[in-house]
Scaffold this active site. Structure first.
Site, PDB file in Angstrom:
ATOM      1  NE  ARG A   1       2.020   4.549   6.561  1.00 41.70           N
ATOM      2  CZ  ARG A   1       0.744   4.841   6.234  1.00 41.70           C
ATOM      3  NH1 ARG A   1       0.479   5.742   5.313  1.00 41.70           N
ATOM      4  NH2 ARG A   1      -0.257   4.241   6.840  1.00 41.70           N
TER       5      ARG A   1
ATOM      6  CD  GLU B   1       2.515  11.809   8.067  1.00 43.34           C
ATOM      7  OE1 GLU B   1       1.419  11.519   8.574  1.00 43.34           O
ATOM      8  OE2 GLU B   1       2.885  11.366   6.977  1.00 43.34           O
TER       9      GLU B   1
ATOM     10  CG  HIS C   1      -1.323  10.937   6.302  1.00 45.16           C
ATOM     11  ND1 HIS C   1      -0.373  10.252   6.998  1.00 45.16           N
ATOM     12  CD2 HIS C   1      -2.043   9.976   5.649  1.00 45.16           C
ATOM     13  CE1 HIS C   1      -0.500   8.949   6.797  1.00 45.16           C
ATOM     14  NE2 HIS C   1      -1.518   8.758   5.978  1.00 45.16           N
TER      15      HIS C   1
HETATM   16  N1  LIG Z   1      -1.769   8.604   2.061  1.00 47.72           N
HETATM   17  C1  LIG Z   1      -2.697   7.868   2.616  1.00 47.72           C
HETATM   18  O1  LIG Z   1      -3.555   8.363   3.325  1.00 47.72           O
HETATM   19  C2  LIG Z   1      -2.731   6.392   2.357  1.00 47.72           C
HETATM   20  C3  LIG Z   1      -3.967   5.725   2.279  1.00 47.72           C
HETATM   21  C4  LIG Z   1      -3.982   4.341   2.058  1.00 47.72           C
HETATM   22  C5  LIG Z   1      -2.788   3.647   1.938  1.00 47.72           C
HETATM   23  N2  LIG Z   1      -1.604   4.331   2.039  1.00 47.72           N
HETATM   24  C6  LIG Z   1      -0.336   3.625   1.872  1.00 47.72           C
HETATM   25  O2  LIG Z   1      -0.199   3.265   0.487  1.00 47.72           O
HETATM   26  C7  LIG Z   1       0.688   2.158   0.368  1.00 47.72           C
HETATM   27  C8  LIG Z   1       0.135   1.115  -0.593  1.00 47.72           C
HETATM   28  O3  LIG Z   1      -1.075   0.587  -0.088  1.00 47.72           O
HETATM   29  P1  LIG Z   1      -1.848  -0.619  -0.847  1.00 47.72           P
HETATM   30  O4  LIG Z   1      -3.155  -0.759  -0.160  1.00 47.72           O
HETATM   31  O5  LIG Z   1      -1.794  -0.438  -2.303  1.00 47.72           O
HETATM   32  O6  LIG Z   1      -0.925  -1.835  -0.427  1.00 47.72           O
HETATM   33  P2  LIG Z   1      -0.753  -3.243  -1.172  1.00 47.72           P
HETATM   34  O7  LIG Z   1      -0.213  -4.164  -0.166  1.00 47.72           O
HETATM   35  O8  LIG Z   1      -1.990  -3.619  -1.897  1.00 47.72           O
HETATM   36  O9  LIG Z   1       0.387  -2.930  -2.251  1.00 47.72           O
HETATM   37  C9  LIG Z   1       1.727  -2.678  -1.918  1.00 47.72           C
HETATM   38  C10 LIG Z   1       2.589  -3.227  -3.046  1.00 47.72           C
HETATM   39  O10 LIG Z   1       3.958  -2.895  -2.788  1.00 47.72           O
HETATM   40  C11 LIG Z   1       4.749  -3.991  -3.239  1.00 47.72           C
HETATM   41  N3  LIG Z   1       6.068  -3.915  -2.618  1.00 47.72           N
HETATM   42  C12 LIG Z   1       6.461  -4.305  -1.375  1.00 47.72           C
HETATM   43  N4  LIG Z   1       7.774  -4.054  -1.199  1.00 47.72           N
HETATM   44  C13 LIG Z   1       8.203  -3.494  -2.358  1.00 47.72           C
HETATM   45  C14 LIG Z   1       9.453  -3.011  -2.800  1.00 47.72           C
HETATM   46  N5  LIG Z   1      10.525  -3.067  -2.014  1.00 47.72           N
HETATM   47  N6  LIG Z   1       9.541  -2.476  -4.046  1.00 47.72           N
HETATM   48  C15 LIG Z   1       8.456  -2.407  -4.852  1.00 47.72           C
HETATM   49  N7  LIG Z   1       7.246  -2.873  -4.502  1.00 47.72           N
HETATM   50  C16 LIG Z   1       7.119  -3.398  -3.264  1.00 47.72           C
HETATM   51  C17 LIG Z   1       3.956  -5.224  -2.853  1.00 47.72           C
HETATM   52  O11 LIG Z   1       4.295  -6.335  -3.658  1.00 47.72           O
HETATM   53  C18 LIG Z   1       2.536  -4.757  -3.135  1.00 47.72           C
HETATM   54  O12 LIG Z   1       2.122  -5.164  -4.436  1.00 47.72           O
HETATM   55  C19 LIG Z   1       0.909   1.668   1.799  1.00 47.72           C
HETATM   56  O13 LIG Z   1       2.127   2.222   2.277  1.00 47.72           O
HETATM   57  C20 LIG Z   1      -0.232   2.285   2.578  1.00 47.72           C
HETATM   58  O14 LIG Z   1       0.042   2.417   3.942  1.00 47.72           O
HETATM   59  C21 LIG Z   1      -1.552   5.670   2.240  1.00 47.72           C
HETATM   60  O1  LIG Z   2      -2.639   3.719   5.877  1.00 43.77           O
HETATM   61  C1  LIG Z   2      -3.670   4.373   5.705  1.00 43.77           C
HETATM   62  O2  LIG Z   2      -4.808   3.860   5.709  1.00 43.77           O
HETATM   63  C2  LIG Z   2      -3.561   5.823   5.396  1.00 43.77           C
HETATM   64  O3  LIG Z   2      -2.282   6.309   5.643  1.00 43.77           O
HETATM   65  C3  LIG Z   2      -4.618   6.674   6.010  1.00 43.77           C
HETATM   66  O4  LIG Z   2      -4.318   7.148   7.286  1.00 43.77           O
HETATM   67  P1  LIG Z   2      -5.450   7.940   8.114  1.00 43.77           P
HETATM   68  O5  LIG Z   2      -6.453   6.936   8.492  1.00 43.77           O
HETATM   69  O6  LIG Z   2      -4.780   8.514   9.309  1.00 43.77           O
HETATM   70  O7  LIG Z   2      -6.015   8.966   7.220  1.00 43.77           O
END
Ligand SMILES: NC(=O)c1ccc[n+]([C@@H]2O[C@H](COP(=O)([O-])OP(=O)(O)OC[C@H]3O[C@@H](n4cnc5c(N)ncnc54)[C@H](O)[C@@H]3O)[C@@H](O)[C@H]2O)c1
Ligand SMILES: O=C(O)[C@H](O)COP(=O)(O)O
Length: 526
Positions: free
Chosen positions: A230, A259, A278
């Site tokens: 994020r 963004e 993103h």
């Molecule tokens: N770039 C993209 O398009 C995209 C796509 C999917 C997910 N994401 C983002 O990726 C991130 C992770 O997603 P996920 O599905 O693995 O989530 P998840 O909930 O499976 O894992 C997140 C982990 O972070 C840990 N956590 C929480 N607070 C913390 C802290 N202060 N320090 C260290 N660890 C901490 C939690 O214990 C958990 O294990 C999220 O922010 C999600 O929104 C981005």
């Molecule tokens: O949290 C998510 O699932 C990712 O950030 C993906 O975002 P998007 O659906 O806009 O690609």
């Protein structure tokens, strides 16, 4: 027929499912005012990260029953506002896990080998082999911040590439980390030792600007940072300065503080930085997965069925819910409280259902306790549906006991958790107009309603201690709203529970434990 508004690009597979039960309007790129104007006509809203669903939009959505986020992060939805209006918010917690993990890995390799800039160079007619000499990831140390779904997949692939894995996640047990092949370390050590740092955490108040000038200063000049989690977890100005000054080697960013990315120094850092718009979840496979996952849930809710990944509403039958509702809140509060008292990495949670709660019907209270326990780690992403799975993934052992013989209150709930700060227990019951009260902390009887900010001390029951603590807090401008002492025997050990108006400023806990007679102090925010 119900009406669904789709306000971000969603795969056709999802639209087809919605069309079975509703009229579907696809209107992407709406300005907030345009969305407010039309949202009143719709029963459901389906979005990705492009639509910001503010309280104003939710207020205008007078017919809205469900908001479906085709993806993971619901930080673009005002979930509390939706909950207040009884609108279900659902997401797809796993549909894009692999896509996001693969994007992070691709970013790491592309950054190491300068692939984007080398590609542009060749396409512009050059043949420059000197500028683009890269670094190998083999035998390098990867520091993974956040060992959840995406972080774990990154770990398994990186391990196969011969990387050494360090991880920081205060909510994951050592056993779980070891299973994935990671060594859990403190954040500072990870910053000092990692050649690559990849972020896979939610954006919360604790993680905002986790990467800042001070933490960047701890890293090696060869460190490269990847953020596909994020925007806002990295202080972008500090990152740009650190790369310019050679304090770290580079960064690959998929997400940004704002963004779409506007004017930014990040754009001017040449081959030491890679920026993508993103794209983490932008694979054909992930988009089909999340579209189907969320469209099915919208369809079900419109048909009056429960949703499987509701972020805010329990997936329980309405009759059970109604009866247990006040106790569910009690269980969540106690879970959140005991999790903070025990420290982040909870290994065991014992839930004891007492008095009239000692029946099978009260089983959802165990899930609610876990939801509360995991709140600090997952915020609104933990729900009644996923709390059990999330706890299992973190290696948390849950022990459930029942004791119908406890008669202090009609029904009470006792939670005991063992974590990094030791073993702690809290008991609570509903008093008067079903008001939540803490009735016991660590075996000491008290009777206080929990408040947002609290301080607990374990101390010797002796004259003067309350005054000294009061003056110390006063000298730090901490206002005490209420204070109660619980003891078992006169002049023995005692527990003090204080409600304070604001969070305790940094550094005071250490001062409190220096007060003669005070052995331990804990602060919690509920
Ligand atoms: N770039 C993209 O398009 C995209 C796509 C999917 C997910 N994401 C983002 O990726 C991130 C992770 O997603 P996920 O599905 O693995 O989530 P998840 O909930 O499976 O894992 C997140 C982990 O972070 C840990 N956590 C929480 N607070 C913390 C802290 N202060 N320090 C260290 N660890 C901490 C939690 O214990 C958990 O294990 C999220 O922010 C999600 O929104 C981005
Ligand atoms: O949290 C998510 O699932 C990712 O950030 C993906 O975002 P998007 O659906 O806009 O690609």
């Amino acid at each position: 027929m119900s009406k669904v508004l789709v306000s971000d690009p969603i795969d056709q597979a999802g639209i087809d499912i919605l069309s079975q039960v509703a009229t579907v309007d696809i209107k992407t790129g709406l300005k907030p005012a345009e969305l407010i104007e039309i949202i009143g006509d719709y029963d459901a809203l389906m979005i990705r990260s492009g639509t910001r669903v503010t309280e104003e939009i939710i207020e205008a959505g007078t017919q809205l029953k469900i908001i479906g986020r085709a993806g993971v992060g619901v930080d673009n939805v005002d979930v509390p506002a939706a909950t207040r209006k009884g609108i279900v918010v659902v997401n797809s917690p796993e549909g894009n896990t692999i896509a996001a993990a693969e994007h992070a890995l691709a970013m790491m390799l592309a950054l190491s080998r300068h692939i984007p800039d080398a590609n542009v160079s060749v396409k512009s007619g050059e043949w420059d082999r000197k500028t683009f000499v890269g670094a190998e990831v083999y035998k390098k140390t990867l520091g993974i911040v956040g060992l959840g779904k995406i972080g774990s997949h990154v770990a398994s692939v990186a391990k196969a590439m011969g990387m050494k894995l360090l991880a920081y996640d205060p909510f994951i047990s050592n056993e779980r980390a070891e299973q994935i092949g990671c060594q859990l370390v403190e954040l500072d050590l990870l910053f000092q030792q990692a050649d690559y740092i990849t972020l896979h955490i939610p954006k919360t108040p604790e993680t905002t600007h986790l990467i800042n000038a001070a933490t960047l200063a701890k890293m090696k000049p060869t460190t490269r940072i990847i953020n596909c989690a994020r925007g806002g977890i990295i202080d972008e100005a500090a990152l740009a300065a650190a790369i310019k000054e050679g304090k770290i080697a580079g960064a690959a960013l998929d997400v940004f503080e704002s963004e779409p990315l506007g004017e930014s120094e990040l754009r001017s850092l040449g081959k030491d930085i890679i920026l993508t718009p993103h794209l983490g979840a932008s694979t054909t496979e992930a988009q089909v997965n999340v579209a189907i996952d969320v469209a099915e849930q919208i369809r079900d809710v419109l048909l009056g069925l429960p949703a499987r990944s509701a972020v805010n509403i329990p997936g329980l039958g309405p009759d059970v819910l109604e009866e247990l509702k006040p106790y569910m809140q009690l269980a969540e509060t106690l879970g959140n409280l005991v999790g903070q008292l025990a420290g982040g990495r909870v290994e065991t949670l014992t839930v004891r259902l007492q008095g009239e709660l000692a029946t099978n019907k009260s089983q959802p209270l165990v899930v609610a306790s876990l939801k509360g326990l995991l709140y600090q780690a997952l915020r609104e992403r933990v729900n009644y549906v996923n709390a059990n799975i999330e706890a299992k993934e973190r290696g948390i052992r849950v022990i459930e006991t029942r004791d119908a013989s406890v008669r202090d209150y009609a029904g009470s709930l006792r939670l005991e958790a063992t974590g990094t700060l030791g073993t702690h227990s809290v008991t609570g019951a509903l008093l008067g107009e079903k008001e939540i009260h803490l009735t016991d902390v660590d075996g000491f009887p008290i009777n206080v309603p929990p408040s947002k900010h609290m301080l607990f001390t374990l101390h010797r029951d002796m004259p003067g201690i309350i005054g000294k603590l009061g003056s110390l807090l006063g000298s730090f401008n901490v206002n005490i709203a209420s204070m109660q002492v619980g003891r078992k025997i006169v002049r023995g050990d005692a527990v003090m529970a204080l409600s304070i108006d604001d969070p305790l400023p940094d550094g005071i806990l250490a001062e409190i434990t220096k007060v003669p007679g005070i052995r331990d102090a804990y602060t919690v925010t509920l």
